[in-house]
Design an enzyme around this catalytic site. Structure first.
Site, mmCIF file in Angstrom:
data_model
loop_
_atom_site.group_PDB
_atom_site.id
_atom_site.type_symbol
_atom_site.label_atom_id
_atom_site.label_comp_id
_atom_site.label_asym_id
_atom_site.label_seq_id
_atom_site.Cartn_x
_atom_site.Cartn_y
_atom_site.Cartn_z
ATOM 1 N N LEU B 78 97.093 39.189 43.272
ATOM 2 C CA LEU B 78 96.357 38.111 42.600
ATOM 3 C C LEU B 78 97.166 37.562 41.430
ATOM 4 O O LEU B 78 97.749 38.325 40.662
ATOM 5 C CB LEU B 78 95.035 38.681 42.065
ATOM 6 C CG LEU B 78 94.154 37.778 41.219
ATOM 7 C CD1 LEU B 78 93.455 36.746 42.102
ATOM 8 C CD2 LEU B 78 93.121 38.587 40.455
ATOM 9 N N CYS B 79 97.182 36.219 41.280
ATOM 10 C CA CYS B 79 97.752 35.633 40.055
ATOM 11 C C CYS B 79 96.851 34.493 39.615
ATOM 12 O O CYS B 79 95.706 34.388 40.047
ATOM 13 C CB CYS B 79 99.192 35.187 40.261
ATOM 14 S SG CYS B 79 99.360 33.700 41.247
ATOM 15 N N ALA B 80 97.345 33.632 38.741
ATOM 16 C CA ALA B 80 96.499 32.584 38.195
ATOM 17 C C ALA B 80 96.143 31.536 39.249
ATOM 18 O O ALA B 80 95.001 31.108 39.359
ATOM 19 C CB ALA B 80 97.181 31.928 36.996
#
Lengths: 81, 389
Positions: B78-80
């Protein structure tokens, strides 16, 4: 001592860091790289990246505004060693 | 480089939450920077295993990062916005570690909407609570016969259009309970797209710059046709904002907006008048909600934690239960209540002034700016006060 500019406006992470790292990797000690980004996340990303990088130091971060009123995040990096 | 290629294995937020809520053993590898990780996390009803390694650490020292990953569980990254996590998934793939990218990252999480049916008495009408998990925002769709209304829609107006269409209904009215300070309303856009009325009471303190159909306290909207009808009663319930309105759907389903939550009451300070708005809120809670039957079901516009989601997936509580557990509803006089509100003050939601301005403006703002403004969870409830002694 060279001063180079890198324009990553409009590009989202990880591109600003990936491109900056590519430049820093081939620069000489003392050279400066000025990165122009529009991704607000780049501010913390550059701060975080230089903590893990042995080759880059963050000398300055400032916010400018383009003629359309959009924020430009400027990161000035120095190549170490 | 930024976008996941078609070959990058991925999972969308809806699938991820469904699997994590069901207790599947997943490892969430969060590759955002420290600030973003500290400010706002992805949460599931079943606690998730989380490992935080920023994506730039993978660039500097991939072997050391990969060595830290467990191999006994499926890894989701997961990232932004989904770009950096896709890069990490590709790096892991090359190293022989299977992983999936969370498509769209935290932005997609913040915008994901999940419709949960709310149990209603009798036939003829239905209600859905639309849960915006990443923000803790709740909106509602009510349908009777071939007609539907939407209350407190989030910014993604197209989602509600599709939802109502899939019900075989048509939208007849869009309502907001108040001028929101923590998220952008999809109300004006949704109403304009369907060519129907939009109603919100901005009160005297806010200058609303788009057309609304004013509603009067006590007025009833009749929804549906033939035998399939339900009445929606408009209740002026000022305090969180001077124009805050609740909607009583049928006999006992009360959409309270930000006036009353399951864990607290609406904060009365966002207009800078904590004393005056606090007094007004006290009278709303005591006199207006106090007069409602004990089995009234409170359906708020926000929730503060996943524990508030019931076993049926709905965030709701009977009014008599709230009267028993909420200290704010047990304070007997106005002065004590206002003092408690003042003592419980916390910082306003980030960017709230700009969000209020955007919600009062006639045209929607730039989508990128909208995403930035809405980052993070809602903070519309008054900080929980301790029980009165």
């Amino acid at each position: 001592m060279e001063r180079k500019q890198l324009d990553v406006r409009g590009l989202k992470c990880p591109v600003p860091i990936v491109r900056a790292k590519k430049e820093i990797d081939v620069m000489k000690a003392g050279d400066l790289l000025e990165v122009f980004a529009t991704d607000p996340g780049s501010v913390s990303d550059f701060q975080g990246w230089v903590k893990t990088s042995k080759l880059a130091a963050l000398r300055e971060q400032r916010t400018e505004t383009d003629p359309a009123g959009k924020a430009i995040y400027v990161h000035v990096l120095e190549r170490l060693a | 480089m930024t976008d996941a290629t078609d070959a990058t294995p991925s999972v969308d937020v809806g699938q991820l939450l469904a699997r994590a809520d069901a207790g599947e053993p997943l490892l969430l590898l969060d590759v955002r920077n420290e600030d973003e990780f500290e400010t706002w996390r992805l949460e599931a009803q079943h606690p998730l295993g989380v490992l935080h390694i920023p994506y730039f650490n993978f660039l500097e020292n991939p072997e050391a990062c990969i060595a830290r990953l467990p191999r006994d569980r499926e890894i989701v990254v997961l990232c932004a916005q989904g770009g950096s996590s896709a890069m990490v998934v590709d790096m892991l793939g090359e190293a022989g570690v299977p992983a999936r990218n969370v498509t769209g990252g935290m932005v997609a999480y913040g915008e994901y909407l999940q419709a949960v049916p709310v149990p209603v008495d009798g036939a003829g009408w239905q209600m859905w609570q639309v849960n915006r998990r990443g923000k803790g925002c709740l909106s509602y769709v009510v349908r009777a016969g071939r007609e539907a209304i939407v209350v407190d829609p989030s910014r993604n107006a197209a989602w509600y259009e599709r939802f109502v269409q899939a019900l075989g209904a048509r939208l007849v009215h869009v309502l907001d309970t108040h001028v929101h300070a923590d998220h952008l309303s999809g109300g004006p856009l949704l109403a304009a797209g369907a060519g129907v009325s939009y109603s919100v009471d901005a009160g005297a303190d806010f200058e609303l710059r788009h057309a609304v159909q004013p509603l009067a306290d006590g007025q009833e909207l009749r929804l549906g046709d033939g035998a399939d009808t339900v009445r929606v009663r408009v209740m002026a319930t000022p305090g969180h904002t001077p124009g805050s309105t609740s909607y009583l759907v049928g006999h006992r389903h009360l959409l309270t907006g930000d006036t009353l939550f399951l864990g607290s009451v609406g904060r009365p300070d966002l207009g800078g008048h904590v004393h005056e708005w606090g007094q007004i809120l006290f009278h709303t809670l005591r006199d207006r909600f106090g007069a409602l039957p004990p089995d009234t079901l409170v359906l708020p516009a926000h929730y503060a934690g996943l524990a508030e989601i019931g076993s049926d997936g709905v965030v709701a509580r009977r009014l008599d239960q709230l009267r028993r557990v909420l200290p704010e509803l047990q304070l007997k006089d106005e002065g004590t209540f206002v003092e408690a509100m003042r003592a419980a003050l916390k910082s306003p939601p980030p960017a709230y002034a700009e969000i209020i301005r955007a919600n009062l403006a006639p045209t929607p703002i730039d989508p990128d700016r909208a995403t930035e403004l809405e980052l993070g969870k809602n903070q519309c409830a008054a900080a929980t006060i301790s029980a009165p002694s």
